[in-house]
Design a protein around this motif. Structure first.
Motif, PDB file in Angstrom:
ATOM      1  N   ALA A 504       0.830  -1.206   0.000  1.00 60.44           N
ATOM      2  CA  ALA A 504       0.000   0.000   0.000  1.00 60.44           C
ATOM      3  C   ALA A 504       0.868   1.262   0.000  1.00 60.44           C
ATOM      4  O   ALA A 504       0.573   2.234  -0.695  1.00 60.44           O
ATOM      5  N   ASP A 518      -7.555   2.169  -0.771  1.00 60.17           N
ATOM      6  CA  ASP A 518      -8.268   0.890  -0.667  1.00 60.17           C
ATOM      7  C   ASP A 518      -7.471  -0.098   0.160  1.00 60.17           C
ATOM      8  O   ASP A 518      -8.029  -0.810   1.013  1.00 60.17           O
ATOM      9  N   ARG A 519      -6.195  -0.111  -0.075  1.00 61.15           N
ATOM     10  CA  ARG A 519      -5.386  -1.114   0.625  1.00 61.15           C
ATOM     11  C   ARG A 519      -5.133  -0.782   2.079  1.00 61.15           C
ATOM     12  O   ARG A 519      -5.104  -1.668   2.932  1.00 61.15           O
ATOM     13  N   PHE A 520      -4.980   0.499   2.351  1.00 62.37           N
ATOM     14  CA  PHE A 520      -4.798   0.870   3.762  1.00 62.37           C
ATOM     15  C   PHE A 520      -6.050   0.534   4.564  1.00 62.37           C
ATOM     16  O   PHE A 520      -5.974   0.076   5.712  1.00 62.37           O
ATOM     17  N   VAL A 521      -7.198   0.795   3.961  1.00 61.42           N
ATOM     18  CA  VAL A 521      -8.439   0.479   4.669  1.00 61.42           C
ATOM     19  C   VAL A 521      -8.567  -1.028   4.852  1.00 61.42           C
ATOM     20  O   VAL A 521      -8.964  -1.505   5.924  1.00 61.42           O
ATOM     21  N   ALA A 522      -8.224  -1.758   3.793  1.00 64.33           N
ATOM     22  CA  ALA A 522      -8.280  -3.219   3.917  1.00 64.33           C
ATOM     23  C   ALA A 522      -7.337  -3.705   5.014  1.00 64.33           C
ATOM     24  O   ALA A 522      -7.686  -4.597   5.797  1.00 64.33           O
ATOM     25  N   LEU A 523      -6.163  -3.111   5.088  1.00 65.05           N
ATOM     26  CA  LEU A 523      -5.192  -3.495   6.114  1.00 65.05           C
ATOM     27  C   LEU A 523      -5.758  -3.259   7.508  1.00 65.05           C
ATOM     28  O   LEU A 523      -5.646  -4.115   8.396  1.00 65.05           O
TER      29      LEU A 523
END
Lengths: 1087, 186
Positions: A504, A518-523
């Motif tokens: 991310a 998107d990826r930070f939130v997924a993380l």
């Protein structure tokens, strides 16, 4: 020491039984024999010539020639023997050669003896010495050369002779004598012999341990060149500079620093071969004296330059040893390469095979690996990036040159570590990737992939900034590795969040914010307790900020706040603040944008509110949309938005103000029902402003004739008002309202519950009590009020006086109690009573309130009427009959008539007053009718009940016109439409404003019509009179109609005649004025 | 169509003689007026370019998503659909923002023409008719407002799609297992 080899004549050629014998080159032997034959012939001829040339001047030359020929023949014989022996030894016994040489020697001596002054003598002596040497007679040779040197000091051969003498002494280890001899050469002028002399003298110095001088002399040889620097020794050409170079190593190692050696010899060497030879000597020398530094430097250079042969392996070993012992690894890459290249060169030999080959490979591989790993340890222990870089290169070279090494995996791992230590992250990443591909175990693959990811990430976030192309490749590598890592799914639990964070973060660093978010939130969702998740959350918010998507930032921030375990308290506080700021920013931007977009702007804010419905942002956005609509003057939109605000956010602090704004906006449009509704809702929504808003609502209700509603609102307003004077005002209004509605009890309760102790309130209560027949209580209250009448308002004072007068009037209602026999006194008393009552009413009339003035005047007439009745009720005294009784009755009738006349005068005065002030109250009507009011005419008359009507399109447009073009014209138009629509209450409210805006007679007339239809006859009368007096015949006609409505037909007729022919739209005329009459209900009778 | 109009009009002047802010015949006030209008148009066109680039990025993301169809299916239909819906919502918003930017550029271009006409008239350099341009601007403003509203609706939808995705994602994550890897492999 170098010794010159001599032919050992007399030695026997040994034939080695069984050993291979070289076959003589018969053709060469034949050639030599041919030459011998030729030379023999030449010798014979020379002898003959000599014999014939006795005494000739050239005889010495002939002898010289003879000697040379003999020497040459001897040489040929020797060579034949040498060839015949198979060249196995140069030590041969060749009698023929010996004889010939001795003959040559004799001939040379003959020349010297017989021709002492001849220029050939020195040469002859020199050649004699050569022959002696070749015959092994060294002492004889020395003597010969001594003689030459002594006898021929100018000869060029002298120095050669000295050289040979010097060599003679050197060979006998008489270094001193040899040095002296060589010095004699050097003392002469420079000649081709000097270099060799220097060289030999240097060796003398070496032998006497004078290395300094030796080095000096050898350097002189090395640094000059000329014909003397090349000597042929035993058919071998020797380069003195090369020899001096190599031989100087010993003294250099004694006199100079080892670290200077390589450069020195490189500089001094005449060519590469000489340099290599010197290096070889250096290596051996430094090995012998135990100087690893010198060995290391020299052998390294040697390995670089020297031809690849067997000896290089030893050099490789020495290099390893030297480097290890010195512990200096700064050139470890080169060292490893040199060692391994030496091995590879050696392995090219097909003769090297089997165990020997394997052992050699193993040994040299180990040496190279050992060097590299030692250097690696050094670099790590001392944390030296430069050395680490060197080590990484060493490992690479190792792997390149030994691709099949069984230590490959370990070496690669070390290499990767060294690359990382030296910040070679890109190469480290690629290496880890390759290692991952080759790894057999899943755990190793994951580990290497993880390392690759970390390395590639370092490239991308390096402060120095890698080249663009490398960054692109690193990015691709990172993505590749990360995806492989994730696909594998065997990574450590603590590694997974880190890998995802790196993915991310890479996107973030590239400016690919949406994907990064998107990826930070997924993380954060997948690994809320990982520290990377928290860092990722902050970066996600930062990415939103970079995109200037403040809405998104707020939304994401709230999402993060809701994830349990993600944030610590400090970060939670920071993000909360960020969210608030973002919401403000979002709203501010949208509001600014809305300002320039008219309709679109409101929609934008509304959409923002919808997206964040239920949040503070949604509330603020809705409020901003409302404010924008308000600024645009779009009432319909304001209503929609205000309604939404109140429904969605009833607890909002702004809800009350929004509703109040709607109320004001509605009031500005004269949409009075809505205004009331909004004011009352605003009062409920915001307790702080309740009183003011309820007052506004009540005022409108009162104006619209909604007595019940107004009363309820006023009660609420009173309860919400703390200001004493405002409360008093509200209570007064409420009391008036209830009084007009006929609810005296409620009016009194309202006044009393408000703590009525002021004279106005007491006066009002007193009048109400008197009107209701509670004379005792009324007297009490009015008595209290009278004591403070000076504090009362004019109306209040008038009320008090009026009330007292009313109480007095009551006394006239019942028959007068005549004292028998005092009938005359009774009449007088009645007159006095009436007179007092008149005075009381007159006081009320003068108090300053017109309404009470007219009522008082009308009640005076009633007092006189009642007085007349009382008088008429007096009977003649008992016992008086007949004419006396008649006379008595006449007197009473006359008195009563007087009273009635006074009553009529009072009525007239009342009517006059009414006309004067323009009043058509119940009292005024009674006066106009000429009938004294039997009941108290001062009670206010209620308006007719209102029937609200629906807005038509025209009315709506007229309202808009009022908002946008406020003035008498627009207000008049709206008022007219409302009147036409059947809402006179609203119409008169609007028309009253039109009057304030400068409306003329027409407006005044309409206002009169609206007032009449609303039931406010008094106001209608006033407006019609004013308009008629200003010349409006329509108003005149309406005045007539009004008179007719209240039953004052004669007045009506008079006004009708004055009006004349009237042309006006129906709305401007009362029904009675249109000639129809009867449309309006008859007015209420005054009480 | 709007963009074609912008492109044509910027070059041709749309019926109004072209005069630039650097024209030496104009006093400073007139030049400033034109310069402001020219700047506004330049900003609008820049914004339009930026919007197009954003759209391209989204298309690339969608392409990567589609390439991993099989992986997403393994994550579960619900999550896959949520992700697809989010990307579609982003793309729709990007399209709407482009349309909005085009409309803004058209408005600014027309305003530039109006500014030119006003300046020419004011300084007696020509006598163009202002009314048609004003009428055109009013029409373009309405169109712009309509597109603004459409953008806002698209933003609202995007917000819903975003919330839905992360709700589904949280559900999937709470079940453990593959830990929603498909997103990471896009």
């Amino acid at each position: 020491m170098k010794r010159l080899l001599f032919l050992a004549l007399g030695s026997t050629l040994l034939a080695c039984g069984g050993a291979a014998v070289r076959v003589a080159d018969e053709s060469l032997v034949d050639t030599l024999r041919h030459r011998i034959t030729n030379v023999e012939n030449a010798v014979s001829e020379t002898r003959e010539i000599i014999n014939r040339s006795r005494g000739a001047a050239h005889l010495p030359e002939l002898y010289m020639r003879l000697a040379e020929l003999l020497s040459e023949e001897a040489r040929y014989h020797y060579m034949v023997a040498y060839e015949r022996s198979g060249r196995q030894s140069r030590v041969l016994d060749v009698p023929a050669a010996k004889l010939l040489k001795e003959e040559a020697l004799g001939t040379y001596r003959l020349i010297a003896r017989r021709f002492p002054g001849n220029p050939l003598v020195p040469q002859a002596i020199f050649n004699a010495g050569q022959e002696q040497r070749e015959l092994g007679d060294y002492d004889g040779m020395r003597e010969t050369y001594d003689q030459l040197v002594a006898d021929h000091p100018q000869s060029a051969l002298r120095l050669e002779a000295l050289l040979i003498i010097g060599d003679y002494w050197f060979d006998r280890n008489d270094i001193s004598q040899a040095a002296t001899t060589y010095q004699r050469i050097l003392a002469s002028a420079e000649s081709p012999v000097h270099p060799l002399a220097r060289f030999k003298l240097a060796w003398c110095k070496i032998n006497t341990e004078d290395c300094r001088d030796a080095l000096r002399l050898l350097e002189q040889v090395m640094q000059t060149s000329g014909p003397g620097h090349t000597r042929v020794v035993r058919d071998q050409r020797l380069d003195l500079r090369r020899e001096a170079l190599v031989d100087s190593v010993y003294c250099f190692s004694q006199e100079r620093e080892a670290d200077k050696a390589v450069d020195y010899y490189r500089r001094m060497a005449p060519n590469r071969a000489a340099f290599v030879a010197a290096l070889e000597r250096l290596v051996r020398r430094y090995s012998v004296i135990g100087d690893p530094l010198g060995v290391r430097l020299a052998v390294r250079e040697l390995l670089v330059l020297a031809p690849e042969d067997e000896s290089r392996i030893d050099d490789a070993r020495m290099l390893h040893d030297a480097v290890t012992r010195t512990g200096e690894f700064e050139h470890v890459a080169l060292d490893v390469e040199l060692i391994l290249r030496a091995l590879r060169a050696r392995l090219r030999d097909p003769a090297l095979a089997g165990a020997e080959r394997r052992n050699l490979e193993s040994e040299i591989e180990r040496l190279a690996r050992d060097l590299a790993t030692k250097a690696d340890v050094r670099a790590r222990d001392r944390n030296e990036p430069e050395l680490a870089r060197e080590v990484a290169t060493a490992y690479r070279i190792y792997l390149d040159l030994l691709p099949g090494s069984r230590h490959r995996a370990d070496i690669e791992e070390n290499q990767a570590g060294a690359l990382v230590a030296s910040s070679g992250f890109f190469d480290a990443g690629r290496l880890y990737e390759r290692m991952a591909k080759r790894a057999q175990k899943a755990g190793d693959r994951s580990k290497n992939l993880f390392n690759a990811i970390a390395a590639y990430q370092k490239v991308l976030i390096s402060e120095q900034g890698a080249p663009v192309f490398q960054r692109v490749r690193a990015n691709a590598g990172l993505r590749r590795s990360a995806q492989s890592y994730l696909r594998q799914g065997t990574g450590g639990a603590d590694e997974l969040p880190r890998v995802k964070f790196i993915i991310a973060q890479t996107l973030y660093e590239q400016g690919n914010y949406s994907d990064a978010i998107d990826r930070f939130v997924a993380l954060a969702t997948e690994h809320p307790s990982a520290p990377e998740a928290r860092a990722g959350a902050e970066l996600a918010l930062d990415a939103y900020r970079a995109l200037e998507d403040y809405e998104g930032l707020a939304r994401a921030g709230r999402r993060f706040l809701a994830i349990a375990g993600l944030l610590d308290e400090t970060t939670r506080g920071q993000i909360t603040q960020l969210v608030n700021q973002a919401e403000s920013q979002s709203l501010e931007r949208t509001t600014v944008a809305a300002g320039g977009e008219s309709q679109g702007g409101v929609e934008r804010l509304r959409a923002l509110a919808q997206r964040h419905a239920g949040s503070s942002l949604g509330e603020q956005a809705l409020l901003a949309a409302f404010a924008t609509a308000q600024a645009d003057g779009n009432f319909a939109q304001m209503v929609q938005l205000g309604q939404e605000m109140a429904d969605r956010y009833p607890q909002s602090e702004a809800a009350g103000e929004v509703l109040a704004s709607l109320g004001r906006a509605a009031a500005a449009r004269y949409d009075l029902d809505r205004a009331v509704q909004y004011y009352e809702r605003a009062a409920r929504a915001a307790p702080g402003e309740r009183g003011e808003r309820l007052r506004a609502a009540a005022d409108i209700r009162i104006a619209l004739g909604d007595a019940r509603g107004a009363a309820a609102t006023l009660r609420s307003a009173i309860g919400a008002t703390t200001d004493a004077s405002q409360r008093r005002e509200l209570v007064t209004k409420l009391a008036e309202l209830l009084d007009a509605a006929g609810d005296a009890r409620a009016a009194m309760d309202a006044l009393r519950s408000a703590g009525a102790d002021d004279p106005d309130a007491l006066g009002h209560i007193g009048v109400l009590l008197a009107r209701g027949g509670n004379t005792g209580e009324a007297e009490n209250v009015l008595g209290q009020a009278t004591g403070r009448i000076g504090e009362a308002t004019p109306t209040g004072a008038a009320r008090i006086r009026y009330g007292l007068a009313e109480l007095a009037l009551v006394t006239l209602r019942s028959p007068f109690e005549v004292v028998p026999g005092d009938e005359v006194g009774a009449v007088q008393q009645i007159s006095d009573n009436v007179s007092s009552i008149q005075d009381a009413y007159l006081q009320a009339a003068r108090a300053g309130d017109a309404t009470y003035a007219i009522a008082a005047l009308s009640r005076i007439s009633m007092a006189y009427e009642l007085g007349a009745r009382q008088i008429e009720g007096i009977h003649p005294p008992e016992g008086v009959t007949g004419a006396l009784a008649q006379r008595f009755q006449q007197v009473l009738r006359r008195k009563a008539d007087e009273m009635r006349s006074a009553s009529r005068e009072a009525l007239e005065a009342c009517a006059q007053k009414s006309r004067e002030v323009g009043s058509l109250t119940a009292a005024a009507r009674a006066c106009f009718a000429g009938t004294p009011p039997d009941q108290d005419p001062s009670a206010p008359e209620p308006l007719r009940p209102r029937r609200a009507v629906r807005d038509t399109r025209q009315v709506g447009e007229a309202r808009e016109a009022v908002v946008h073009q406020s003035g008498a014209a627009s207000l008049s138009r709206l008022g007219t439409l409302l009147l036409e629509a059947g809402d006179p209450h609203a119409a008169r409210y609007v028309l009253a404003r039109a009057m304030e805006e400068g409306g003329g007679n027409e407006v005044k007339n309409l206002l009169g019509v609206a007032s009449a239809e609303a039931g406010d006859l008094d106001a209608a009368f006033k407006y019609f009179r004013e308009a008629a007096a200003a010349g409006s015949n329509v108003a005149q006609a309406n005045l007539a109609g009004l008179y007719k409505r209240v039953g004052l037909n004669s007045l009506a007729d008079a006004e009708r005649r004055r009006a004349g022919n009237v042309q006006a739209p129906p709305v401007a005329l009362l029904a009675e004025a249109r000639g129809g009459g009867g449309a309006s209900p008859p007015p209420r009778s005054p009480r | 169509m709007l963009l074609v109009a912008v492109a044509v009009a910027v070059g041709c002047g749309g019926g109004v003689p072209v005069i630039r802010s650097t024209d030496p015949r104009l006093p400073s006030e007139g030049r400033r007026r034109l310069a402001e209008a020219e700047d506004d148009l330049a900003v609008s066109l820049g914004q339009l370019r930026a919007r197009r680039e954003e759209q391209e990025d989204i298309v690339a993301t969608i392409s990567r998503f589609e390439d991993l169809d099989d992986l997403w299916e393994r994550e579960g239909q619900s999550l896959m659909q949520s992700r697809r819906s989010l990307l579609e919502a982003r793309l729709i918003l990007a399209d709407k923002l482009i349309e909005e930017a085009e409309a803004r550029a058209a408005v600014d271009e027309a305003r530039l023409r109006l500014a030119r006409a006003e300046v020419l008239l004011r300084y007696a350099l020509a006598a163009p008719d202002l009314e048609p341009v004003r009428a055109e601007i009013a029409s373009l403003v309405r169109e712009r407002d309509r597109r603004v509203a459409a953008s806002e609706r698209a933003k609202t939808e995007l917000g819903r799609a975003t919330d839905r995705l992360w709700r589904d994602y949280a559900t999937a994550a709470s079940r453990g297992g593959r830990r929603a890897n498909a997103l990471w492999l896009e």
